[in-house]
Design a protein around this motif. Structure first.
Motif, PDB file in Angstrom:
ATOM      1  N   THR A 151       0.826  -1.204   0.000  1.00 12.65           N
ATOM      2  CA  THR A 151       0.000   0.000   0.000  1.00 12.65           C
ATOM      3  C   THR A 151       0.864   1.259   0.000  1.00 12.65           C
ATOM      4  O   THR A 151       0.618   2.203  -0.769  1.00 12.65           O
ATOM      5  CB  THR A 151      -0.928   0.007   1.231  1.00 12.65           C
TER       6      THR A 151
ATOM      7  N   TYR B  56       2.401   1.669  -3.361  1.00 11.07           N
ATOM      8  CA  TYR B  56       1.430   2.190  -4.333  1.00 11.07           C
ATOM      9  C   TYR B  56       1.297   3.710  -4.205  1.00 11.07           C
ATOM     10  O   TYR B  56       1.376   4.435  -5.205  1.00 11.07           O
ATOM     11  CB  TYR B  56       0.070   1.509  -4.113  1.00 11.07           C
ATOM     12  N   PHE B  57       1.103   4.201  -2.983  1.00 15.31           N
ATOM     13  CA  PHE B  57       0.892   5.634  -2.801  1.00 15.31           C
ATOM     14  C   PHE B  57       2.142   6.436  -3.150  1.00 15.31           C
ATOM     15  O   PHE B  57       2.047   7.552  -3.672  1.00 15.31           O
ATOM     16  CB  PHE B  57       0.441   5.928  -1.371  1.00 15.31           C
TER      17      PHE B  57
ATOM     18  N   SER C 169      -5.870   0.171  -8.450  1.00 12.86           N
ATOM     19  CA  SER C 169      -6.154   1.214  -7.456  1.00 12.86           C
ATOM     20  C   SER C 169      -6.990   0.653  -6.314  1.00 12.86           C
ATOM     21  O   SER C 169      -6.920   1.142  -5.185  1.00 12.86           O
ATOM     22  CB  SER C 169      -6.893   2.377  -8.125  1.00 12.86           C
TER      23      SER C 169
ATOM     24  N   LYS D  53      -4.513  -1.428  -4.278  1.00 12.11           N
ATOM     25  CA  LYS D  53      -3.318  -0.640  -3.962  1.00 12.11           C
ATOM     26  C   LYS D  53      -2.052  -1.376  -4.372  1.00 12.11           C
ATOM     27  O   LYS D  53      -1.124  -1.591  -3.593  1.00 12.11           O
ATOM     28  CB  LYS D  53      -3.281  -0.301  -2.454  1.00 12.11           C
TER      29      LYS D  53
END
Length: 300
Positions: free
Chosen positions: A27, A30-31, A215, A218
């Motif tokens: 996660t 991903y961000f 998305s 993530k």
């Protein structure tokens, strides 16, 4: 004094903690990648904005946009494969329709976007600061999706411009991002435009990102993206009453191609998980015997 030492120690540990999170937490990974993606767009728009401003609002500024986005595929380790590019080898205007899955479609878009081609985008984009201004300078055509009369006027004006200036237009007919396993119903604006301008439609299908991007889950890793350019669909002699059938015909062709590409992706992942002998099991004689020996050794 001790407090200062502890503070400096924490400051030194923060980069290490961030690095570990980036490496082992999907996660966070991903961000970080999405943040870098958007920061890259802002920085490149800021750097290239003065060059575009000197030229003024022009479709030729799309070359700067393609130049700014192309390095991202290398930074993210995404391999782009374009198939059917011979269908774009024409000097006449046309309408390109493409499926829309996520923001990272931009990386695929610049792989097939020809010269003198601009996207039609939602009007809200022009208000997104320096990025919106750069898009405006690049000749983007903005449309208000909430006002039908305004949208019709834009379509009519664009149809005349396409013929007069030999312009190509890219439209995402789904109207919004769609990461599902099937395409959404198509809006008819792109097809009304092609019929009014009497120019062909070139469907383009981008393969699903499930292997490396989601998305929802993530997930953002490296992978391969395939872009398939389908044969053109002629609109010569068609009238507005033919638009519904034209829309469904093009959508079905794109949906079939997307389903085929989706099945191919699932097949590739399955094959990678099978032993080598399983993929070669269609053979006979010596190859099958060698497979049995390899399996026997593995089991031992």
């Amino acid at each position: 004094m001790m407090d200062m030492v502890l503070l400096h120690g924490l400051l030194l540990l923060l980069p290490l903690a961030a690095l570990l999170l980036y490496r082992y937490n999907a996660t966070f990974h991903y961000f970080c990648k999405m943040a870098f993606f958007h920061c890259w767009l802002v920085v490149m728009a800021t750097v290239l904005f003065p060059l575009a401003l000197l030229r003024g609002r022009s479709v030729d500024n799309m070359k700067l946009l393609r130049f700014a986005i192309r390095p991202l595929k290398h930074l993210y380790g995404i391999k782009m494969q374009v198939r059917g590019s011979e269908h774009l080898n024409t000097k006449e205007p046309y309408v390109m329709v493409c499926n829309h899955q996520a923001t990272i479609d931009l990386m695929g878009m610049v792989e097939f976007l020809p010269d003198r081609c601009v996207p039609i985008a939602k009007k809200e984009l022009v208000y997104m600061g320096i990025v919106g201004w750069a898009c405006w300078l690049s000749g983007f055509i903005f449309i208000n999706r909430h006002k039908t009369e305004d949208a019709i006027c834009v379509i009519s004006r664009t149809a005349r411009t396409m013929q007069r200036e030999n312009l190509r237009v890219l439209i995402f007919p789904e109207g919004t991002r769609n990461g599902n396993k099937s395409m959404l119903p198509f809006k008819r604006g792109a097809f009304h435009l092609a019929v009014q301008a009497q120019v062909p439609i070139i469907p383009i299908v981008i393969s699903p990102y499930w292997d490396f991007f989601s998305s929802k889950d993530k997930k953002f890793t490296s992978g391969t993206c395939t872009i398939r350019i389908l044969p053109r669909v002629e609109t010569q002699g068609l009238s507005p009453k033919d638009v519904p059938q034209l829309t469904e015909t093009v959508r079905q062709a794109m949906a079939d191609a997307f389903a085929e590409m989706s099945a191919g992706h699932r097949g590739d992942r399955h094959a990678e998980q099978l032993p080598h002998c399983t993929r070669a099991s269609a053979g006979r004689g010596t190859r099958s015997l060698q497979c049995d020996k390899d399996t026997s050794r593995a089991s031992n």
